[in-house]
Motif scaffolding. Structure first.
Motif, mmCIF file in Angstrom:
data_model
loop_
_atom_site.group_PDB
_atom_site.id
_atom_site.type_symbol
_atom_site.label_atom_id
_atom_site.label_comp_id
_atom_site.label_asym_id
_atom_site.label_seq_id
_atom_site.Cartn_x
_atom_site.Cartn_y
_atom_site.Cartn_z
ATOM 1 N N MET A 140 0.856 -1.178 0.000
ATOM 2 C CA MET A 140 0.000 0.000 0.000
ATOM 3 C C MET A 140 0.891 1.227 0.000
ATOM 4 S SD MET A 140 -3.118 0.911 2.607
ATOM 5 C CE MET A 140 -2.151 1.501 3.980
ATOM 6 N N ASN A 141 0.662 2.182 -0.909
ATOM 7 C CA ASN A 141 1.473 3.385 -1.008
ATOM 8 C C ASN A 141 0.959 4.461 -0.063
ATOM 9 O OD1 ASN A 141 3.221 2.430 -3.014
ATOM 10 N ND2 ASN A 141 1.676 2.802 -4.576
ATOM 11 N N ASN A 142 1.882 5.148 0.602
ATOM 12 C CA ASN A 142 1.541 6.215 1.525
ATOM 13 C C ASN A 142 2.487 7.377 1.304
ATOM 14 O OD1 ASN A 142 -0.490 5.048 3.715
ATOM 15 N ND2 ASN A 142 0.955 3.440 3.196
ATOM 16 N N GLN A 143 2.104 8.537 1.818
ATOM 17 C CA GLN A 143 2.964 9.706 1.744
ATOM 18 C C GLN A 143 2.902 10.470 3.062
ATOM 19 O OE1 GLN A 143 2.495 12.179 -1.805
ATOM 20 N NE2 GLN A 143 1.321 10.549 -2.751
ATOM 21 N N ILE A 144 4.059 10.963 3.504
ATOM 22 C CA ILE A 144 4.136 11.904 4.614
ATOM 23 C C ILE A 144 4.618 13.223 4.030
ATOM 24 C CG2 ILE A 144 5.274 12.476 6.788
ATOM 25 C CD1 ILE A 144 5.543 9.526 7.344
ATOM 26 N N MET A 145 3.925 14.303 4.328
ATOM 27 C CA MET A 145 4.266 15.597 3.750
ATOM 28 C C MET A 145 4.636 16.593 4.849
ATOM 29 S SD MET A 145 1.316 15.900 0.817
ATOM 30 C CE MET A 145 2.129 17.281 0.035
ATOM 31 N N LEU A 146 5.706 17.328 4.616
ATOM 32 C CA LEU A 146 6.125 18.407 5.502
ATOM 33 C C LEU A 146 5.971 19.710 4.733
ATOM 34 C CD1 LEU A 146 9.360 16.877 7.080
ATOM 35 C CD2 LEU A 146 7.104 17.049 8.104
ATOM 36 N N ALA A 147 5.131 20.598 5.252
ATOM 37 C CA ALA A 147 4.829 21.835 4.543
ATOM 38 C C ALA A 147 5.715 23.001 4.974
ATOM 39 C CB ALA A 147 3.364 22.208 4.752
ATOM 40 N N GLN A 148 6.605 22.762 5.920
ATOM 41 C CA GLN A 148 7.434 23.841 6.427
ATOM 42 C C GLN A 148 8.685 23.240 7.055
ATOM 43 O OE1 GLN A 148 4.398 25.309 9.011
ATOM 44 N NE2 GLN A 148 5.153 24.198 10.786
ATOM 45 N N ALA A 149 9.626 24.110 7.412
ATOM 46 C CA ALA A 149 10.828 23.652 8.105
ATOM 47 C C ALA A 149 10.443 23.097 9.476
ATOM 48 C CB ALA A 149 11.820 24.797 8.251
ATOM 49 N N THR A 150 11.139 22.051 9.897
ATOM 50 C CA THR A 150 10.857 21.471 11.207
ATOM 51 C C THR A 150 11.485 22.330 12.299
ATOM 52 O OG1 THR A 150 12.811 20.058 11.000
ATOM 53 C CG2 THR A 150 10.692 19.125 10.330
ATOM 54 N N PRO A 151 10.964 22.259 13.527
ATOM 55 C CA PRO A 151 11.562 23.021 14.634
ATOM 56 C C PRO A 151 12.921 22.449 15.008
ATOM 57 C CG PRO A 151 9.864 21.538 15.437
ATOM 58 C CD PRO A 151 9.794 21.476 13.936
ATOM 59 N N PRO A 152 13.704 23.183 15.803
ATOM 60 C CA PRO A 152 14.986 22.634 16.264
ATOM 61 C C PRO A 152 14.793 21.281 16.928
ATOM 62 C CG PRO A 152 14.800 24.950 16.831
ATOM 63 C CD PRO A 152 13.466 24.541 16.306
ATOM 64 N N GLY A 153 15.627 20.322 16.551
ATOM 65 C CA GLY A 153 15.474 18.966 17.080
ATOM 66 C C GLY A 153 14.649 18.070 16.195
ATOM 67 N N GLY A 154 14.046 18.635 15.121
ATOM 68 C CA GLY A 154 13.292 17.822 14.177
ATOM 69 C C GLY A 154 11.983 17.305 14.731
ATOM 70 N N ILE A 155 11.332 16.445 13.952
ATOM 71 C CA ILE A 155 10.099 15.771 14.347
ATOM 72 C C ILE A 155 10.430 14.313 14.632
ATOM 73 C CG2 ILE A 155 7.807 15.033 13.580
ATOM 74 C CD1 ILE A 155 7.721 17.489 11.822
ATOM 75 N N ILE A 156 10.037 13.822 15.790
ATOM 76 C CA ILE A 156 10.371 12.457 16.182
ATOM 77 C C ILE A 156 9.125 11.583 16.118
ATOM 78 C CG2 ILE A 156 11.230 10.985 18.047
ATOM 79 C CD1 ILE A 156 12.893 13.338 19.011
ATOM 80 N N LEU A 157 9.214 10.491 15.362
ATOM 81 C CA LEU A 157 8.138 9.512 15.245
ATOM 82 C C LEU A 157 8.612 8.195 15.839
ATOM 83 C CD1 LEU A 157 7.058 10.125 11.536
ATOM 84 C CD2 LEU A 157 6.064 11.133 13.569
ATOM 85 N N ARG A 158 7.723 7.511 16.537
ATOM 86 C CA ARG A 158 8.081 6.210 17.090
ATOM 87 C C ARG A 158 7.704 5.119 16.082
ATOM 88 N NH1 ARG A 158 6.646 3.803 23.126
ATOM 89 N NH2 ARG A 158 7.967 1.960 22.974
ATOM 90 N N VAL A 159 8.646 4.289 15.730
ATOM 91 C CA VAL A 159 8.413 3.168 14.821
ATOM 92 C C VAL A 159 8.050 1.956 15.673
ATOM 93 C CG1 VAL A 159 9.414 1.711 13.032
ATOM 94 C CG2 VAL A 159 10.056 4.117 13.173
ATOM 95 N N ARG A 160 6.796 1.521 15.567
ATOM 96 C CA ARG A 160 6.314 0.454 16.449
ATOM 97 C C ARG A 160 5.765 -0.704 15.638
ATOM 98 N NH1 ARG A 160 2.907 2.726 21.412
ATOM 99 N NH2 ARG A 160 3.768 0.831 22.304
ATOM 100 N N ASN A 161 5.866 -1.889 16.206
ATOM 101 C CA ASN A 161 5.356 -3.099 15.566
ATOM 102 C C ASN A 161 3.944 -3.377 16.075
ATOM 103 O OD1 ASN A 161 5.223 -5.407 14.019
ATOM 104 N ND2 ASN A 161 6.320 -6.677 15.495
ATOM 105 N N LEU A 162 3.023 -2.474 15.735
ATOM 106 C CA LEU A 162 1.629 -2.574 16.147
ATOM 107 C C LEU A 162 0.744 -2.318 14.932
ATOM 108 C CD1 LEU A 162 1.724 -0.523 19.485
ATOM 109 C CD2 LEU A 162 1.509 -2.994 19.269
ATOM 110 N N PRO A 163 -0.532 -2.688 14.996
ATOM 111 C CA PRO A 163 -1.421 -2.354 13.882
ATOM 112 C C PRO A 163 -1.386 -0.860 13.598
ATOM 113 C CG PRO A 163 -2.507 -3.881 15.376
ATOM 114 C CD PRO A 163 -1.222 -3.486 16.039
ATOM 115 N N GLY A 164 -1.127 -0.510 12.348
ATOM 116 C CA GLY A 164 -1.003 0.889 11.984
ATOM 117 C C GLY A 164 0.375 1.462 12.223
ATOM 118 N N GLY A 165 1.311 0.660 12.789
ATOM 119 C CA GLY A 165 2.667 1.125 13.034
ATOM 120 C C GLY A 165 3.498 1.124 11.771
ATOM 121 N N LEU A 166 4.751 1.593 11.905
ATOM 122 C CA LEU A 166 5.618 1.758 10.740
ATOM 123 C C LEU A 166 6.564 0.592 10.497
ATOM 124 C CD1 LEU A 166 6.588 5.537 11.097
ATOM 125 C CD2 LEU A 166 5.081 4.507 9.389
#
Length: 339
Positions: free
Chosen positions: A1-27
């Motif tokens: 299944m194809n997906n897209q994540i879009m960033l419309a602006q510069a990230t704040p200092p330290g970036g954006i942190i996402l948790r990669v998890r092995n759960l339904p809907g996880g990455l």
């Protein structure tokens, strides 16, 4: 299944942190194919705090970890992260012919589900269904907040309460996690009280989870996002027993948040306890608006990150906030006044 994540602006200092998890809907199981538009640096860490390593796409997310997205480009161009993710769900039909996904709780049943199903069909057909044209998710994030950098020799304290006060450098935003740079057992956190400058309660209850990491810091998650950051907003975290914490001799007057550690008898300790507040990723989506759906921005967005159906709240910390809507071509806005 194809997906897209879009960033419309510069990230704040330290970036954006996402948790990669092995759960339904996880990455876990997703494959990042590439980045279109302004570059986004992809980094990974075992604990989400340090030890970040950059890996350019294509790459496969095969283990649980933390992923940090960093974009420095300040233009209005959109960065698109292309990835494929396995569907990976199984289920069965109930007596009404509705699909029941294993391991997930349905959000609607019966007539409500029929209505939702009809709306999804309309959106997928491109007609809008009253919510705008279907499109990829655009992520927006607040600036976060933290105390001054650690320096000097620490002093070990026995702490029963930690107070976190928003300073003038802080900005209103949605937060859902608090990082304490101390090892706090989950059983010790008895309550969290968040209030504004007039002591009006913003949240009063227990944490959703308390996760110590390698004895270095503790992530305290709130049950739901809380809007925090006006000058004078305060967070009080209480423990049922003494917790060993280090305070540092650092001036906090220029920090976004200031901390106070207190003993079991209410004595305030001198020094700074390092703390970070983690902002919520909010999605600019078509459709009905939930309580925490809208991104909160300090300055109005020039170009909408998606075509149609984009809403935001503009709150620069002073005066009445504005709510704005873009149909992809025009902006509409109105001031919000207290009732």
């Amino acid at each position: 299944m194809n997906n897209q994540i879009m960033l419309a602006q510069a990230t704040p200092p330290g970036g954006i942190i996402l948790r990669v998890r092995n759960l339904p809907g996880g990455l876990v199981g997703a494959v990042i194919e590439g980045v279109d538009g302004p570059n986004v640096v992809l980094e990974f860490s075992d604990n989400g705090v340090n030890g970040w390593n950059a890996f350019p796409p294509p790459l496969s997310l095969s283990t649980e970890t933390y992923m940090r997205l960093t974009r420095t480009d300040t233009s209005s161009a959109i960065s698109t992260i292309r990835l494929t993710a396995p569907v990976g769900v199984t289920g069965s039909l109930d007596g009404d012919g509705h699909l029941v996904i294993e391991g997930l709780t349905p959000v609607a049943t019966g007539a409500a589900l029929d209505t939702l199903e009809g709306r999804v069909t309309t959106l997928e057909g491109g007609s809008g269904g009253g919510g705008g044209t279907a499109g990829p998710i655009a992520l927006s994030v607040g600036p976060g907040a933290e105390t001054a950098p650690i320096s000097g020799s620490p002093t070990s304290r026995q702490v029963r309460e930690v107070r976190i006060n928003a300073q003038s450098a802080c900005r209103p935003q949605l937060i859902d996690r608090i990082y304490l740079y101390a090892n706090v057992p989950a059983a010790n956190v008895t309550g969290i009280y968040i209030s504004d400058a007039n002591d009006n309660p913003l949240f009063d209850g227990g944490p959703a989870s308390v996760d110590p990491w390698n004895g270095l810091f503790t992530a305290i998650s709130l049950p739901a996002p809380v809007r925090y950051g006006r000058t004078g907003d305060s967070i009080s975290i209480n423990f049922d027993a003494d917790v060993a914490m280090d305070t540092f001799p650092v001036t906090q007057t220029t920090a976004q948040i200031a901390t106070t550690a207190r003993s079991g008898t209410g004595t305030s300790y001198s020094g700074m306890l390092p703390v970070s507040l983690v902002p919520v990723l909010t999605a600019a989506l078509d459709g009905p608006l939930g309580h925490h759906t809208l991104p909160i921005v300090q300055t109005a967005t020039v170009n909408p990150p998606v075509v149609g159906g984009y809403w935001e709240v503009v709150d620069n910390g002073g005066g009445a906030p504005r709510i704005r809507y873009s149909d992809g071509y025009n902006w509409y806005s109105t001031l919000l006044t207290a009732e």
